[in-house]
Motif scaffolding. Structure first.
Motif, PDB file in Angstrom:
ATOM      1  N   CYS A 129      31.717  53.327  47.182  1.00  0.00           N
ATOM      2  CA  CYS A 129      32.678  52.420  47.521  1.00  0.00           C
ATOM      3  C   CYS A 129      33.855  52.867  48.482  1.00  0.00           C
ATOM      4  O   CYS A 129      34.339  53.745  48.036  1.00  0.00           O
ATOM      5  CB  CYS A 129      33.171  51.774  46.442  1.00  0.00           C
ATOM      6  N   ALA A 131      36.466  51.571  49.047  1.00  0.00           N
ATOM      7  CA  ALA A 131      37.736  51.357  48.556  1.00  0.00           C
ATOM      8  C   ALA A 131      37.957  52.177  47.474  1.00  0.00           C
ATOM      9  O   ALA A 131      39.051  52.966  47.226  1.00  0.00           O
ATOM     10  CB  ALA A 131      37.940  49.828  48.190  1.00  0.00           C
ATOM     11  N   CYS A 132      37.400  52.243  46.480  1.00  0.00           N
ATOM     12  CA  CYS A 132      37.808  52.771  45.000  1.00  0.00           C
ATOM     13  C   CYS A 132      37.161  54.066  45.065  1.00  0.00           C
ATOM     14  O   CYS A 132      37.470  54.768  44.021  1.00  0.00           O
ATOM     15  CB  CYS A 132      37.586  51.992  44.023  1.00  0.00           C
ATOM     16  N   MET A 134      34.088  54.926  43.833  1.00  0.00           N
ATOM     17  CA  MET A 134      33.370  55.064  42.677  1.00  0.00           C
ATOM     18  C   MET A 134      31.915  55.120  43.240  1.00  0.00           C
ATOM     19  O   MET A 134      31.611  54.770  44.214  1.00  0.00           O
ATOM     20  CB  MET A 134      33.402  53.795  41.826  1.00  0.00           C
ATOM     21  N   CYS A 156      31.920  45.420  46.022  1.00  0.00           N
ATOM     22  CA  CYS A 156      32.144  46.579  44.969  1.00  0.00           C
ATOM     23  C   CYS A 156      32.631  45.594  43.736  1.00  0.00           C
ATOM     24  O   CYS A 156      33.387  45.029  43.823  1.00  0.00           O
ATOM     25  CB  CYS A 156      33.055  47.590  45.226  1.00  0.00           C
ATOM     26  N   CYS A 159      36.104  47.388  41.923  1.00  0.00           N
ATOM     27  CA  CYS A 159      37.373  47.041  42.346  1.00  0.00           C
ATOM     28  C   CYS A 159      37.381  45.826  43.134  1.00  0.00           C
ATOM     29  O   CYS A 159      38.478  45.498  43.593  1.00  0.00           O
ATOM     30  CB  CYS A 159      37.816  48.156  43.394  1.00  0.00           C
TER      31      CYS A 159
HETATM   32 ZN   LIG Z   1      35.306  49.691  44.700  1.00  0.00          ZN
END
Ligand SMILES: [Zn+2]
Ligand SMILES: [Zn+2]
Length: 205
Positions: A129, A131-132, A134, A156, A159
Motif C-alpha cells: 500500500c 499510503a500505510c 502494509m 487499501c 488504511c
Molecule cells: Zn494502506
C-alpha cells in the motif's frame, strides 16, 4: 514566457482530457493555464484572479497569506525538498505520491509512484500500500470504470486510502499526473465509499 516541449505536451494533454471528461473540464483548463507559471503568492494571486474558476477567485481575493488549495498550488510551482524516510516518499524531494503509473518493461509491467510535488517517478512494489506500506496483497482492491479504460483506482482496506494508477500501455499519450486530474468521477466514487486520497490534487480531490 517561453514554453518547453514538456510544458507544451502537458498543456496539449490537459486540453484533450478536458474535452473528453466534462466533469474535470474546469480543473484541467485551470491546470493548463498554470503550466510554466513560477511565482510567489502576490503574483500567483493576481494570475488566479484572471484565470481561476469563480469560487477560487473569490477565495484568492480574500487571502493575504495562501492557505489550503493555494498552498498546494504554490508547493507544486516551487517544490520544497525534504529528506525521504520511507519508500513511498519521493527520492528526489521527499514528498508523497499523487498517483501511480504502470509502464511496460520487458515482458511485464512495473509500477512507479509519481511525486505530488516534482512529478519524479520511482519504482514501488505492486503488493504494497503506497499510503500505510502494509504488504498483505489480499487487502488491496482495484476499482475501474468504463469511461476510464486506462485508469485503475487502488484501494487499501487497512488504511482506507486510495490512489489512481494510470496505465500507459493502454493509453500511450497519458501523462500520469495530468490524467490523474481527469479522474473526478472516480474520486467522487471513492470518497462516497469512505476512502481518502493519499494526497489531494490541485482540485482538492
Ligand atoms: Zn494502506
Ligand atoms: Zn518529488
Amino acid at each position: 514566457m517561453v514554453s518547453t516541449d514538456n510544458e507544451n505536451r502537458r498543456r496539449t494533454r490537459a486540453i484533450a482530457l478536458a474535452d473528453r471528461y466534462p466533469a474535470s473540464r474546469q480543473i484541467l483548463e485551470f491546470y493548463a493555464a498554470l503550466i510554466g507559471f513560477d511565482s510567489d503568492w502576490p503574483t500567483l494571486r493576481a494570475r488566479l484572479l484572471e484565470i481561476a474558476p469563480e469560487p477560487m477567485q473569490r477565495a484568492a481575493a480574500l487571502q493575504q497569506q495562501p492557505q489550503g488549495i493555494f498552498l498546494r498550488i504554490l508547493s507544486r510551482l516551487n517544490p520544497t525538498k525534504i529528506t525521504p524516510q520511507q519508500n513511498n516518499e519521493c527520492p528526489n524531494c521527499g514528498n508523497l505520491p499523487q498517483c501511480a503509473v504502470l509502464r511496460e518493461e520487458g515482458q511485464g509491467h512495473s509500477l512507479f509512484l509519481v511525486c505530488s510535488a516534482c512529478t519524479h517517478e520511482w519504482n514501488f512494489p505492486r503488493s504494497e500500500c503506497p499510503a500505510c506500506l502494509m504488504t498483505d496483497e489480499k487487502r488491496l482492491g482495484f476499482y475501474t470504470a468504463e469511461q476510464f479504460p486506462h485508469v485503475q483506482t487502488l484501494l487499501c482496506e487497512t488504511c482506507r486510502s486510495y490512489l489512481h494508477i494510470i496505465h500507459c500501455g493502454v493509453d500511450p499519450q497519458a501523462i500520469p499526473d495530468v490524467d490523474e486530474l481527469a479522474c473526478t468521477p472516480l474520486d467522487i466514487w471513492a470518497m462516497e465509499q469512505g476512502y481518502t486520497k493519499l494526497v489531494p490534487n490541485l482540485a482538492g480531490l
